[in-house]
Design an enzyme around this catalytic site. Sequence first.
Site, PDB file in Angstrom:
ATOM      1  N   CYS A 137       0.838  -1.204   0.000  1.00  0.00           N
ATOM      2  CA  CYS A 137       0.000   0.000   0.000  1.00  0.00           C
ATOM      3  C   CYS A 137       0.870   1.249   0.000  1.00  0.00           C
ATOM      4  O   CYS A 137       1.406   1.649   1.038  1.00  0.00           O
ATOM      5  CB  CYS A 137      -0.930   0.005   1.205  1.00  0.00           C
ATOM      6  N   CYS A 140      -0.506   4.036   2.185  1.00  0.00           N
ATOM      7  CA  CYS A 140      -0.275   3.814   3.614  1.00  0.00           C
ATOM      8  C   CYS A 140       1.170   4.089   4.011  1.00  0.00           C
ATOM      9  O   CYS A 140       1.429   4.715   5.046  1.00  0.00           O
ATOM     10  CB  CYS A 140      -0.620   2.371   3.976  1.00  0.00           C
ATOM     11  N   ASP A 141       2.120   3.624   3.209  1.00  0.00           N
ATOM     12  CA  ASP A 141       3.515   3.569   3.649  1.00  0.00           C
ATOM     13  C   ASP A 141       4.494   4.403   2.833  1.00  0.00           C
ATOM     14  O   ASP A 141       5.671   4.486   3.194  1.00  0.00           O
ATOM     15  CB  ASP A 141       3.991   2.105   3.629  1.00  0.00           C
TER      16      ASP A 141
END
Length: 327
Positions: A137, A140-141
């Site tokens: 992701c 997300c990261d």
Amino acid sequence: MAASRPCKVLIIGSGPAGYTAAIYAARANLQPILVQGLEVGGQLSTTTDVENYPGFAEVIQGPWLMEQMAAQSANCGAELVFDAIVEVDLARRPFRCRADSGDLFLAESLILATGAQARWLGLPSERAFAGHGVSACATCDGFFFRGKPVAVVGGGNTAVEEALYLSQMTSSVVLIHRRDQLRAEKVLQDRLFRNPKITVVWNSVVEEIVGQDEPRAVTGVRLRDVGSGALKEIGVEGVFIAIGHDPASQLVKGQLELDWDGYVITAPDSTATGVPGVFAAGDLQDKIYRQAVTAAGSGCMAALEAEKFLAGLPAEAPAPAAYGVGA
């Protein structure tokens, strides 16, 4: 001994969608039962640093966030059951849901929050560095790789979108694809090829993710040319796997309408499925955003819609034929 458990609201699956649905249903005095499944907490239970969930100024841990959501739903009055639903019958109400333990839940309304799982390459090194440089992701990261070189594996829309997103914050992006052309939409390909920070390595697969143990971190990827078999290594500090997701919809296949990728189809601006009283929330029905906060939001929607359904309000979902049948 197996038991029969009648309930107003049964929630299948934990994670942000399931726990949020449980919180709202419990606050509505619906005495929800949440069957948590085999992977308690969903994808966030295996996520380390979480920096984009609202309400936390500092980085938090995914498992801790799920523990807090579970505790909050229990404190609100939801019953959390450590079991897994293995069979459902949606042909009539109450819906009959059989657990692995043998218990039978008889639900007046049902909220499905079984989520989805990212597809992985299946490499031992991939598992070894998950959360330490390997991610599925970028949204997300990606923040953790500011100014660093990264690689994206895949050739579809998701891979190209992740490469474009990562190019805004990383020093460079290498897109690794096993074929000699991308499957992504033409408009996305045009944007990708115009981006000076992105290069594409064609006809190559990841043989191994290379890294160090102390501290655990990715230092590169070893690639194999699918034609010649030649190996080469590229130095990167992050590897994003973008080869798709698999929604956990097998439980309701043949009973609910699914799209061609297996996601449960819900009515527009709703979590209602084609079966009155059955609602789907989170990554099980969201193939676009797949974020913890959007999953939590849809869990809230599902609980509110279940409450209205149980109160006898007219169903707002269109008839099943209105939005088609997929796979």
